[in-house]
Enzyme design. Structure first.
Site, mmCIF file in Angstrom:
data_model
loop_
_atom_site.group_PDB
_atom_site.id
_atom_site.type_symbol
_atom_site.label_atom_id
_atom_site.label_comp_id
_atom_site.label_asym_id
_atom_site.label_seq_id
_atom_site.Cartn_x
_atom_site.Cartn_y
_atom_site.Cartn_z
ATOM 1 N N ASP A 1 -66.280 -16.657 22.632
ATOM 2 C CA ASP A 1 -65.692 -17.164 21.387
ATOM 3 C C ASP A 1 -66.011 -18.658 21.264
ATOM 4 O OD1 ASP A 1 -63.097 -16.084 19.447
ATOM 5 O OD2 ASP A 1 -63.591 -18.233 19.461
ATOM 6 N N ASN B 1 -57.240 -8.157 16.010
ATOM 7 C CA ASN B 1 -56.447 -8.482 14.830
ATOM 8 C C ASN B 1 -56.942 -7.644 13.659
ATOM 9 O OD1 ASN B 1 -54.877 -10.536 16.070
ATOM 10 N ND2 ASN B 1 -56.595 -11.962 15.900
ATOM 11 N N GLY C 1 -53.876 -12.289 10.996
ATOM 12 C CA GLY C 1 -54.745 -13.467 11.022
ATOM 13 C C GLY C 1 -56.211 -13.158 11.241
ATOM 14 N N THR D 1 -59.918 -13.142 10.699
ATOM 15 C CA THR D 1 -60.757 -14.040 9.892
ATOM 16 C C THR D 1 -62.199 -13.547 9.777
ATOM 17 O OG1 THR D 1 -61.235 -15.396 11.850
ATOM 18 C CG2 THR D 1 -59.398 -16.100 10.451
ATOM 19 N N HIS E 1 -65.649 -7.992 10.907
ATOM 20 C CA HIS E 1 -66.449 -7.054 11.721
ATOM 21 C C HIS E 1 -65.558 -6.806 12.935
ATOM 22 C CE1 HIS E 1 -70.555 -5.802 13.526
ATOM 23 N NE2 HIS E 1 -69.645 -5.562 14.468
ATOM 24 N N HIS F 1 -63.625 -6.644 16.118
ATOM 25 C CA HIS F 1 -63.856 -7.353 17.382
ATOM 26 C C HIS F 1 -62.590 -7.333 18.218
ATOM 27 C CE1 HIS F 1 -62.564 -10.288 14.341
ATOM 28 N NE2 HIS F 1 -61.922 -10.904 15.315
ATOM 29 N N HIS G 1 -60.690 -9.367 21.298
ATOM 30 C CA HIS G 1 -60.635 -10.600 22.090
ATOM 31 C C HIS G 1 -60.280 -10.213 23.523
ATOM 32 C CE1 HIS G 1 -60.243 -13.399 18.510
ATOM 33 N NE2 HIS G 1 -59.822 -12.277 17.954
HETATM 34 P P1 AMP Z 1 -60.036 -13.171 14.337
HETATM 35 O O1 AMP Z 1 -59.143 -14.314 13.923
HETATM 36 O O2 AMP Z 1 -59.332 -12.155 15.189
HETATM 37 O O3 AMP Z 1 -60.754 -12.563 13.163
HETATM 38 O O4 AMP Z 1 -61.102 -13.821 15.311
HETATM 39 C C1 AMP Z 1 -62.326 -14.338 14.907
HETATM 40 C C2 AMP Z 1 -62.850 -15.120 16.075
HETATM 41 O O5 AMP Z 1 -64.228 -15.360 15.891
HETATM 42 C C3 AMP Z 1 -62.186 -16.494 16.247
HETATM 43 O O6 AMP Z 1 -61.546 -16.568 17.525
HETATM 44 C C4 AMP Z 1 -63.353 -17.469 16.120
HETATM 45 O O7 AMP Z 1 -63.233 -18.579 16.993
HETATM 46 C C5 AMP Z 1 -64.540 -16.608 16.445
HETATM 47 N N1 AMP Z 1 -65.813 -17.015 15.877
HETATM 48 C C6 AMP Z 1 -66.093 -17.273 14.577
HETATM 49 N N2 AMP Z 1 -67.388 -17.611 14.433
HETATM 50 C C7 AMP Z 1 -67.946 -17.532 15.675
HETATM 51 C C8 AMP Z 1 -69.255 -17.757 16.180
HETATM 52 N N3 AMP Z 1 -70.288 -18.126 15.391
HETATM 53 N N4 AMP Z 1 -69.467 -17.612 17.510
HETATM 54 C C9 AMP Z 1 -68.464 -17.254 18.320
HETATM 55 N N5 AMP Z 1 -67.197 -17.007 17.908
HETATM 56 C C10 AMP Z 1 -66.945 -17.156 16.592
HETATM 57 ZN ZN ZN Z 2 -70.896 -6.903 10.761
#
Ligand code: AMP
Ligand code: ZN
Length: 112
Positions: A30, A87, A93, A95, A98, A100, A102
């Site tokens: 991340d 999430n 939250g 953001t 796609h 994912h 954590h």
């Molecule tokens: P979420 O809030 O669960 O949607 O998590 C999205 C995560 O993606 C956040 O923890 C961001 O720090 C991470 N993130 C966004 N852009 C990138 C990137 N280019 N490389 C690595 N992590 C990213």
């Molecule tokens: Zn995607």
């Protein structure tokens, strides 16, 4: 998905620190870690959240969990423990739309 940042990361169009990759799963650090280990584990097939999991793509979820297991061993947090969370939607939250997971570890994690 054309404008999906994580699809671009999978294709190498946006740089990332790759932690693990196989046919179905991709994992990378991340960019804004909240723990000493903060890896994002994603399916190589675009789906926006757990709300899009169905019979046709459910295999990805098992593969993500197996990848989490391997990554935890590789990064030395299998014994100490870790958290695997996803999430979904506004109230959680989310953001990046796609799916994912954590993978968090390397310290005692608080809750709430
Ligand atoms: P979420 O809030 O669960 O949607 O998590 C999205 C995560 O993606 C956040 O923890 C961001 O720090 C991470 N993130 C966004 N852009 C990138 C990137 N280019 N490389 C690595 N992590 C990213
Ligand atoms: Zn995607």
């Amino acid at each position: 998905m054309e404008n999906c940042i994580f699809c671009k990361i999978i294709k190498g169009e946006i740089p990332s620190t790759v932690v693990y990759e196989d046919d179905m799963v991709f994992a990378f650090n991340d960019i804004n870690p909240i723990a000493p280990v903060h890896v994002l584990i994603i399916p190589k097939n675009h789906m926006s959240s757990v709300m899009e999991i169905n019979l046709s793509n459910e295999n990805y979820i098992a593969e993500i969990h197996k990848a989490a297991n391997k990554i935890a061993e590789k990064l030395g947090i299998a014994e100490s423990g870790f958290r695997l969370i996803t999430n979904c939607g506004k109230d959680a939250g989310q953001t990046v739309f796609h799916l994912h997971y954590h993978l968090l570890g390397g310290k005692v994690l608080g809750w709430g």
